[in-house]
Design an enzyme around this catalytic site. Structure first.
Site, mmCIF file in Angstrom:
data_model
loop_
_atom_site.group_PDB
_atom_site.id
_atom_site.type_symbol
_atom_site.label_atom_id
_atom_site.label_comp_id
_atom_site.label_asym_id
_atom_site.label_seq_id
_atom_site.Cartn_x
_atom_site.Cartn_y
_atom_site.Cartn_z
ATOM 1 N N GLU A 173 9.566 5.082 18.376
ATOM 2 C CA GLU A 173 8.171 4.762 18.096
ATOM 3 C C GLU A 173 8.099 3.927 16.822
ATOM 4 O O GLU A 173 8.615 4.327 15.780
ATOM 5 C CB GLU A 173 7.358 6.046 17.936
ATOM 6 N N ARG A 174 7.473 2.769 16.930
ATOM 7 C CA ARG A 174 7.376 1.822 15.810
ATOM 8 C C ARG A 174 8.763 1.398 15.330
ATOM 9 O O ARG A 174 9.002 1.225 14.134
ATOM 10 C CB ARG A 174 6.570 2.406 14.652
ATOM 11 N N ASN A 216 6.500 13.163 16.204
ATOM 12 C CA ASN A 216 5.928 13.620 17.467
ATOM 13 C C ASN A 216 7.086 14.199 18.289
ATOM 14 O O ASN A 216 7.608 13.582 19.206
ATOM 15 C CB ASN A 216 5.246 12.470 18.203
ATOM 16 N N GLU A 297 -3.438 13.870 15.641
ATOM 17 C CA GLU A 297 -3.235 12.939 16.749
ATOM 18 C C GLU A 297 -2.724 13.648 18.004
ATOM 19 O O GLU A 297 -1.845 13.181 18.705
ATOM 20 C CB GLU A 297 -2.271 11.828 16.336
ATOM 21 N N LYS A 371 1.081 10.416 2.839
ATOM 22 C CA LYS A 371 1.117 8.957 2.963
ATOM 23 C C LYS A 371 0.529 8.335 1.698
ATOM 24 O O LYS A 371 -0.396 8.871 1.098
ATOM 25 C CB LYS A 371 0.333 8.499 4.187
ATOM 26 N N ASP A 376 -3.527 4.807 6.636
ATOM 27 C CA ASP A 376 -2.315 4.754 7.463
ATOM 28 C C ASP A 376 -1.515 3.480 7.217
ATOM 29 O O ASP A 376 -1.515 2.583 8.052
ATOM 30 C CB ASP A 376 -2.708 4.833 8.947
ATOM 31 N N GLU A 398 5.071 9.444 1.189
ATOM 32 C CA GLU A 398 5.568 8.862 2.436
ATOM 33 C C GLU A 398 5.270 7.358 2.433
ATOM 34 O O GLU A 398 4.116 6.943 2.341
ATOM 35 C CB GLU A 398 4.912 9.530 3.648
ATOM 36 N N GLU A 404 5.065 -1.364 10.593
ATOM 37 C CA GLU A 404 4.172 -1.079 11.723
ATOM 38 C C GLU A 404 2.915 -1.935 11.716
ATOM 39 O O GLU A 404 2.596 -2.600 12.695
ATOM 40 C CB GLU A 404 3.796 0.407 11.722
ATOM 41 N N GLU A 522 -1.368 -10.299 3.180
ATOM 42 C CA GLU A 522 -2.680 -9.715 2.917
ATOM 43 C C GLU A 522 -3.772 -10.761 3.085
ATOM 44 O O GLU A 522 -4.837 -10.484 3.654
ATOM 45 C CB GLU A 522 -2.722 -9.138 1.500
#
Length: 836
Positions: A173-174, A216, A297, A371, A376, A398, A404, A522
């Site tokens: 994932e990612r 997950n 989630e 995080k 996110d 984190e 991502e 950005e």
């Protein structure tokens, strides 16, 4: 002639065909190596057990010095020390040679490095520290830093882990660098060679733990076969001092263990976790611990049973504590079905709301993993207020090495400057210095644990991350986890010398490219604190600002015809500003003192609101997106200036990605500007938005076998429309006469490259082919692809220096394949020096 080529190659420090698998551990020959005579002639390792990091350090020193200096060292014995490199623990050294002054200054995982006198001393507080010291010494040598040194280096924090989001089926994932190195077909891989190589890379940047599976988590990881497989992974990593950890699925006692509950206060559940933990530690006695994502989630957790998050975390803590295990419990907990019509609703408030009343209720071996920002991994967020909220709980930051939301390794974005801003941010708790870096180390609030977790997601791609330049982020993550006071540019330049050699032009160019990459990204994605304006409902790659509103995920912009931004003030908005200590809260509460780069994070304003620069918000948007995209074009030219200074394989690999980024930056620029231009109906003062004088829209050409197609989102296509073949078996052509003046042009074609097909294209002028290509980016780029015509699949190819005569017949031919209907957006004829 051949000899001179060899000499040049040695001076530049690269091999003729490097694939990137060595990363920064190339140990390339040092320029003028033969003139350096003071390298000792032997190595004395104070532990010869092959699983020992000290033995690994000895092997690494042999390899490194042979590569850098072409010198073979002998293995010495502890009976002598002059003219030797002595590597081992401080205790072992003292036992053989007696005390040394710095012994008392070395902390856990730290080391003492001295090149004074006739021997080199590399002494760790533990064996892992000795290996870190060896890598540090070799890094200095490989960079030509040959001065005499004597210093102790200690870690800023005890936890320096990576999180790998690998799934048992081998997918990641990612992840943007191929399948997993840890798992395949539902089980732990049988071949651990690549795992050991990764542990070596991580040890060289002083990372001491890896969570090998996705947060997950799949409960079948706890099967007997997989526990034994995890043991093999741990065995492969142990010689490098890297400890294995795993993510857990909270519902495992029920879904895997056969219980009728996973209630953390149920004694049978508690006993089940204690039993499975004992089984794992029986196979892996030095396992680092567990990572848990709960009640976020869709993941199960203690809230299912009206138990607190602390009660859930402490269940695991009790099971792991007898073994010395750590529980990393993610603070990424939020409701993804919140209502945007509620002006007070705010996902950014979730972490503090869920955890503030639990402060001090977590067991001592629990670390809350936070995080860096409240949402996110966005291109810019303020530091999470949870760092200053948890005063009696160990915390870790984190960070996300895998890009991502930030270009997925197809866009160059050097992340260390972003991380530095967060780490150095002073939350001023109790009006005292409270920098994030000092909170997560445990120092500020006197907590026993703390540190960093970096989401990395390496894969089987030989470049590890799918991009050679993206490896600078992994290198920087490790060094900042060890010492967050280090300078981002100095870290980068060390990495460049180790990765690409000593040529001053290479150093200068890659430094400049990298240091301007985050501001550029950005600028052409989302600025003023509005977040990265990507498609949050799909791949998180290309532009789609509309997806950020009118959903339950809470990454809102609240953009309408007149205004934009989240009101997070206490006075009128969600109250998020009030979650910070008063000194910081007062800055964010007041629109006059809020930094412009966070304006739209904390305040809802009209498009005509004037920034401190004097520009309106909307004009800043227009200008910044043009500026950022223009910078992306310069990255291509800068990289091209390094041809023949970088080995061919890596040069071409990076050039391909920089060319893609340049084209995709234009897609971002046009999409975002067109979206807000349509929404606000405010003109760009420079008259650029929607005005493209060098383009020929494909839908305005004469079509045969092609038909027009309204693209969704509309702003992903120039003029909102593209062309697609009439069927998946029809070859399409689009023709028109060139109306531009005769001359030399770069001819660019914007098209859409979908996964699920590899269309073939040909571009002709007067039946003369000037270019042909295949829509196969899914094979060449590791980003998350799309099955739609949208901002993710939009891309461009450019053919340079094409002689064009006014009136020439332009013809595009497209042969569809699979679900990909050879889609085309437009063709641009660009005079020299013009960016579309």
């Amino acid at each position: 002639m051949l000899l001179s080529g060899i000499i040049v190659g040695l001076f530049l420090g690269f091999a003729s065909g490097e694939d990137g698998s060595a990363g920064w551990l190339r140990y390339a020959p040092l320029p003028h190596a033969s003139s350096y005579h003071s390298i000792p002639s032997s190595i004395i390792a104070l532990n010869n057990t092959k699983s020992s990091p000290v033995y690994t350090a000895q092997q690494e020193l042999h390899q490194g010095i042979q590569g850098i200096f072409g010198k073979t060292l002998s293995n010495g014995t502890s009976t002598g020390k002059d003219g030797s490199i002595i590597v081992g623990t401080a205790h072992a050294y003292q036992k053989s040679y007696g005390d040394f002054d710095e012994a008392g200054d070395i902390e856990e995982d730290g080391y003492f490095l001295s090149t004074e006198g006739r021997q080199v001393l590399i002494l760790g507080q533990n064996e892992r520290g000795a290996l870190y010291g060896a890598f540090d010494y070799l890094s200095r040598l490989a960079q030509g830093k040959l001065d005499t040194v004597s210093y102790v280096s200690n870690p800023h924090a005890p936890i320096r882990w990576t999180n790998e989001w690998d799934n048992l089926d081998g997918s990641i994932e990612r992840g943007y660098a191929g399948p997993s190195i840890f798992f395949e077909n539902g089980f732990v891989t049988g071949n651990t060679t690549r795992v050991a190589e990764y542990a070596r890379l991580l040890a060289s940047i002083r990372i001491n733990g890896i969570i090998v599976n996705n947060v997950n988590a799949n409960a079948t990881l706890l099967s007997a076969r997989n526990i034994d497989g995890l043991g093999r992974l741990a065995d492969a990593m142990r010689p490098y001092g890297v400890q294995l950890g795993i993510s857990l699925n909270f519902a495992s006692p029920q879904t895997f263990g056969g219980l009728n509950t996973f209630d953390p206060l149920d004694p049978t559940v508690d006993a089940w976790w204690a039993n499975i933990t004992n089984q794992i530690y029986a196979r892996i006695p030095d396992m680092a611990g567990y990572l848990v994502k709960a009640n976020s989630e869709g993941q199960p957790g203690p809230l299912t049973y009206n138990r607190s998050l602390a009660e859930g975390a402490n269940m695991f803590a009790r099971a792991a504590k007898p073994h010395g295990g750590i529980i990393m419990f993610r603070a990424f907990v939020y409701d993804n079905h919140i209502n945007e019509t509620n002006w007070k609703a705010d996902r950014a408030n979730a972490a503090v709301e869920f955890f503030r009343d639990l402060d001090g209720k977590f067991d001592d071996n629990v670390v809350v993993q936070i995080k860096y920002g409240p949402i996110d991994f966005q291109v810019r967020e303020p530091a999470s207020p949870l760092f200053s909220t948890l005063r009696n709980t160990s915390t870790a930051i984190e960070l996300q090495v895998t890009q991502e939301y930030l270009g997925q390794q197809t866009h160059l974005v050097y992340l260390a400057p972003l991380w530095k801003e967060i780490l150095e941010f002073d939350l001023q708790a109790d009006n005292r210095s409270s920098k994030v870096k000092d909170i997560v180390s445990g120092e500020r609030f006197r907590r026993p644990l703390g540190g960093s977790a970096g989401v990395v997601n390496v894969g089987t791609n030989l470049s590890w991350l799918g991009s050679h330049l993206a490896m600078s982020n992994l290198y920087a993550y490790g060094l900042l986890a060890w010492d967050p006071a280090l300078d981002a540019e100095e870290i980068l330049q060390d990495w460049i010398r180790l990765t690409f050699g000593h040529d001053p032009k290479v150093l200068e160019t890659i430094t400049d490219m990298s240091m301007k990459s985050w501001p550029a990204y950005e600028n052409y994605t989302g600025n003023l604190g509005i977040q990265t304006l990507t498609d949050i409902l799909y791949t998180h790659f290309g532009p789609n600002p509309a997806t950020l509103d009118n959903n339950g995920w809470g990454q809102w912009t609240r953009a309408d015809k007149f205004s934009i931004g989240m009101d997070r003030t206490v006075k009128n908005g969600t109250g998020n500003a009030g979650q910070y200590p008063p000194a910081v809260a007062n800055v964010y509460e007041n629109i006059e003192t809020t930094p412009d780069d966070l304006l739209l994070w904390f305040h809802h304003v009209n498009y005509t609101h004037r920034l401190k620069s004097g520009k309106t918000v909307i004009q800043h948007f227009y200008d910044s997106h043009y500026e950022g995209a223009a910078t992306a074009q310069t990255l291509v030219k800068q990289w091209e200036s390094l041809q023949n200074k970088i080995d061919g394989e890596r040069y071409e690999h990076v050039l391909f990605r920089q060319t893609f980024q340049a084209g995709h930056a234009l897609v971002w620029r046009d999409s975002i500007n067109q979206f807000y231009h349509n929404l606000s109906e405010i003109e760009d003062q420079a008259k650029r938005v929607g005005n493209h004088p060098y383009r020929i829209e494909a839908e305005k050409m004469t079509l045969s076998g092609y038909k027009t197609y309204s693209v969704n989102p509309f702003h992903a296509a120039s003029g909102t429309t593209a062309i697609v073949t009439a069927s998946n078996s029809t070859v399409g052509t689009a023709t028109t006469n060139v109306t531009f003046e005769s001359g030399t042009y770069d001819v660019a074609v914007n098209y859409f490259d979908l996964i699920g097909g590899k269309s073939q294209y040909e571009l002709q002028l007067n039946n003369r082919t000037i270019g042909s290509w295949t829509g196969d980016l899914e094979d060449k780029l590791g980003h998350a692809p799309s099955i739609y015509l949208d901002g993710h699949s939009a891309t461009r190819i450019t053919f340079r220096n094409i002689t064009v005569v006014k009136g020439d017949l332009l013809k595009i031919s497209g042969r569809p394949d699979g679900i990909e209907p050879a889609p085309v957006d437009y063709v641009s004829f660009l005079p020299p020096g013009i960016v579309d």
